[in-house]
Scaffold this active site. Structure first.
Site, PDB file in Angstrom:
ATOM      1  N   HIS A 116      47.234   4.461  37.166  1.00 56.31           N
ATOM      2  CA  HIS A 116      46.920   4.445  35.741  1.00 56.31           C
ATOM      3  C   HIS A 116      48.256   4.548  34.993  1.00 56.31           C
ATOM      4  CE1 HIS A 116      45.374   6.070  31.901  1.00 56.31           C
ATOM      5  NE2 HIS A 116      44.197   5.616  32.254  1.00 56.31           N
TER       6      HIS A 116
ATOM      7  N   ASP B 243      47.091  12.421  41.018  1.00 53.86           N
ATOM      8  CA  ASP B 243      46.352  12.192  39.781  1.00 53.86           C
ATOM      9  C   ASP B 243      44.874  12.220  40.166  1.00 53.86           C
ATOM     10  OD1 ASP B 243      44.824  11.019  37.833  1.00 53.86           O
ATOM     11  OD2 ASP B 243      46.178   9.348  37.451  1.00 53.86           O
TER      12      ASP B 243
ATOM     13  N   GLN C 194      39.952  10.744  38.507  1.00 51.83           N
ATOM     14  CA  GLN C 194      38.688  10.158  38.972  1.00 51.83           C
ATOM     15  C   GLN C 194      38.115  10.889  40.175  1.00 51.83           C
ATOM     16  OE1 GLN C 194      37.060   7.925  37.319  1.00 51.83           O
ATOM     17  NE2 GLN C 194      38.688   7.473  35.861  1.00 51.83           N
TER      18      GLN C 194
ATOM     19  N   LYS D 291      36.220  13.969  32.011  1.00 52.07           N
ATOM     20  CA  LYS D 291      35.677  13.082  33.054  1.00 52.07           C
ATOM     21  C   LYS D 291      34.809  13.862  34.033  1.00 52.07           C
ATOM     22  CE  LYS D 291      39.636   9.983  32.864  1.00 52.07           C
ATOM     23  NZ  LYS D 291      39.207   8.751  32.198  1.00 52.07           N
TER      24      LYS D 291
ATOM     25  N   CYS E 153      43.855   0.446  31.606  1.00 52.61           N
ATOM     26  CA  CYS E 153      45.143   1.180  31.623  1.00 52.61           C
ATOM     27  C   CYS E 153      45.807   1.087  32.991  1.00 52.61           C
ATOM     28  CB  CYS E 153      44.972   2.645  31.219  1.00 52.61           C
ATOM     29  SG  CYS E 153      44.370   2.851  29.557  1.00 52.61           S
TER      30      CYS E 153
HETATM   31  N1  PLP Z   1      44.505   8.756  35.646  1.00 54.84           N
HETATM   32  C1  PLP Z   1      43.390   8.079  35.948  1.00 54.84           C
HETATM   33  C2  PLP Z   1      43.160   7.616  37.331  1.00 54.84           C
HETATM   34  C3  PLP Z   1      42.452   7.826  34.943  1.00 54.84           C
HETATM   35  O1  PLP Z   1      41.332   7.149  35.249  1.00 54.84           O
HETATM   36  C4  PLP Z   1      42.703   8.281  33.636  1.00 54.84           C
HETATM   37  C5  PLP Z   1      41.758   7.963  32.551  1.00 54.84           C
HETATM   38  O2  PLP Z   1      41.037   7.006  32.606  1.00 54.84           O
HETATM   39  C6  PLP Z   1      43.876   9.005  33.393  1.00 54.84           C
HETATM   40  C7  PLP Z   1      44.753   9.213  34.420  1.00 54.84           C
HETATM   41  C8  PLP Z   1      44.178   9.549  32.042  1.00 54.84           C
HETATM   42  O3  PLP Z   1      43.256  10.521  31.704  1.00 54.84           O
HETATM   43  P1  PLP Z   1      43.254  11.164  30.249  1.00 54.84           P
HETATM   44  O4  PLP Z   1      43.206  10.016  29.294  1.00 54.84           O
HETATM   45  O5  PLP Z   1      42.015  11.992  30.233  1.00 54.84           O
HETATM   46  O6  PLP Z   1      44.493  11.968  30.116  1.00 54.84           O
END
Ligand code: PLP
Length: 416
Positions: free
Chosen positions: A133, A210, A213, A236, A374
């Site tokens: 991401h 990270d 998900q 999430k 993203c």
């Molecule tokens: N990392 C992953 C794999 C994600 O799916 C997301 C959000 O879709 C993020 C990071 C960023 O999360 P946030 O926007 O809640 O900070």
């Protein structure tokens, strides 16, 4: 009062569970909502909504500083939420749980603090993967501008699985950190993170996962994984927006300098010098998202009622069913066919732009995501501008998948 995890689990029944989520009864475009964008954000059970309302209605006060009843009550609830998170991810101590806005802020905090700690020298490398991401790419590039950190990228095969042999060969004396996604938000791949951590640790390189998900889909145990850092977002995982967690092993957090300065993170301040509070408080400057923390605690309590394995098995059945049904549609191609997958399906249909699919099935009340999610580098890897993505939570049903398939077929017919 601290809630311990109940040993007696609530039996999972999707029809009963759906009643916990008030939004699932609403109509969209005169049709019952079919919410299939859970990877973007999940819906909230009534108990989480109640926790937020209760806090603002009866318990609102600033935390940590007041010596009066309400402030102490709010502090207790906020710190209780930290304890719930600690138990939820099996951290060794609450001092390893930093409350942040979300995964993005967690990674930015780490990047910024490590840079300030002079952890990186010019030319050092951070290994990420092709399926990150943007939240796990851009913070390192921002720091790279200052420090000239190089990003090395673990390649993937056509099914969307990491090439671990390539990864192992990439680690070299300049590698300072491995920072990879636990479950990909655009492909659904569940990465072999334990193996990745073992390989990195065998070369003395720490690892950030990270977990944005992963936390909603599976039980995460940071000690079992031996993750050095782990980031996730409350929204999430059925909690509120604006709250998330950066977990870090105490040995690292102790040596890292603060991320932001201000109230609540200090021990003493003079115009000449400031001394900082202990971890995790030294990373939490200013009034935090108190209601968000309490709401995240309520979301964890909610999830803890269930056997997480049972929820994951149900989600896997939804994934298998949707994969089978969507694959039967002529011209539809699923992007991301890893052997280990969570309940995320990206797909493209020849001759139809994903935006058209998303907009047209919305008229039937079906919410899916369209775009690059993203993750532009993974779109470049597959030579695609965008995909359509359906992502499931345990409150979704097989009937909703049938509606998705019918919706996609309808769009296809319109374009044929
Ligand atoms: N990392 C992953 C794999 C994600 O799916 C997301 C959000 O879709 C993020 C990071 C960023 O999360 P946030 O926007 O809640 O900070």
């Amino acid at each position: 009062m601290i809630n311990t995890i109940s040993e007696i689990k609530r039996k999972f029944d999707v029809n009963e569970v759906r009643k916990d989520f008030p939004i699932l009864t609403r109509m969209v475009n005169d049709k019952p909502l079919v919410y299939l964008d859970n990877a973007a954000t999940s819906q909230k059970p009534q108990v989480v909504i109640n926790a937020l309302t209760n806090y603002y209605t009866y318990d609102n006060a600033n935390i940590h500083r007041g010596l009066y009843f309400l402030s102490e009550l709010a502090t207790e609830q906020y710190e209780d939420a930290r304890l719930k998170v600690k138990e939820f991810i099996n951290a060794l101590s609450t001092s390893e749980v930093i409350f942040v806005k979300g995964t993005t802020e967690g990674i930015n905090l780490l990047a910024s603090s490590l840079c300030r700690a002079k952890f990186f020298n010019e030319g050092d490398e951070v290994i990420v993967s092709n399926m990150e991401h943007h939240a796990n790419i851009v913070p390192w590039q921002l720091m790279g501008d200052r420090k000239k950190i190089k990003l090395s990228v673990i390649p993937i095969n056509d099914d969307g699985e990491l090439d671990l042999d390539a990864f192992e060969k990439m680690i070299n004396p300049k590698t300072k950190l491995v920072s990879v996604v636990h479950i990909s938000n655009s492909l659904g791949t569940i990465n072999p993170v334990k193996k990745i951590i073992d390989i990195a640790h065998s070369k003395n390189v720490p690892v950030l996962l990270d977990g944005a998900q992963a936390v909603p889909h599976c039980k995460v145990d940071v000690q079992d994984l031996d993750a050095d850092f782990y980031a996730f977002s409350g929204h999430k995982v059925f909690g509120p927006t604006g709250i998330g967690v950066l977990y870090g092993k105490a040995e690292y957090l102790e040596m890292m300098p603060p991320y932001q300065g201000g109230g609540d993170m200090i021990r003493t301040v003079t115009f000449e010098k400031t001394t900082f509070d202990d971890i995790p408080r030294k990373f939490e400057a200013g009034t935090p998202n108190i209601a968000g923390g309490i709401g995240l605690g309520a979301a964890i309590d909610y999830l803890n009622q269930f056997d997480r394995k049972e929820l994951a098995e149900y989600e896997n059945m939804l994934l298998d069913y949707a994969t089978k049904k969507l694959s039967e549609i002529e011209g539809l191609r699923i992007i991301g066919k890893a052997k280990e997958k969570a309940s995320v399906i990206s797909f493209v249909i020849e001759g139809i732009h994903p935006y058209d699919i998303g907009t047209l099935i919305d008229t039937d009340g079906i919410a899916i995501r369209t775009g690059h999610h993203c993750t532009q580098p993974i779109m470049q890897r597959y030579n695609l501008p965008a995909t359509s993505r359906a992502s499931f939570a345990f409150y979704n049903t097989f009937e909703e998948i049938d509606k998705l398939v019918a919706g996609v077929l309808k769009v296809k017919k319109m374009f044929s």
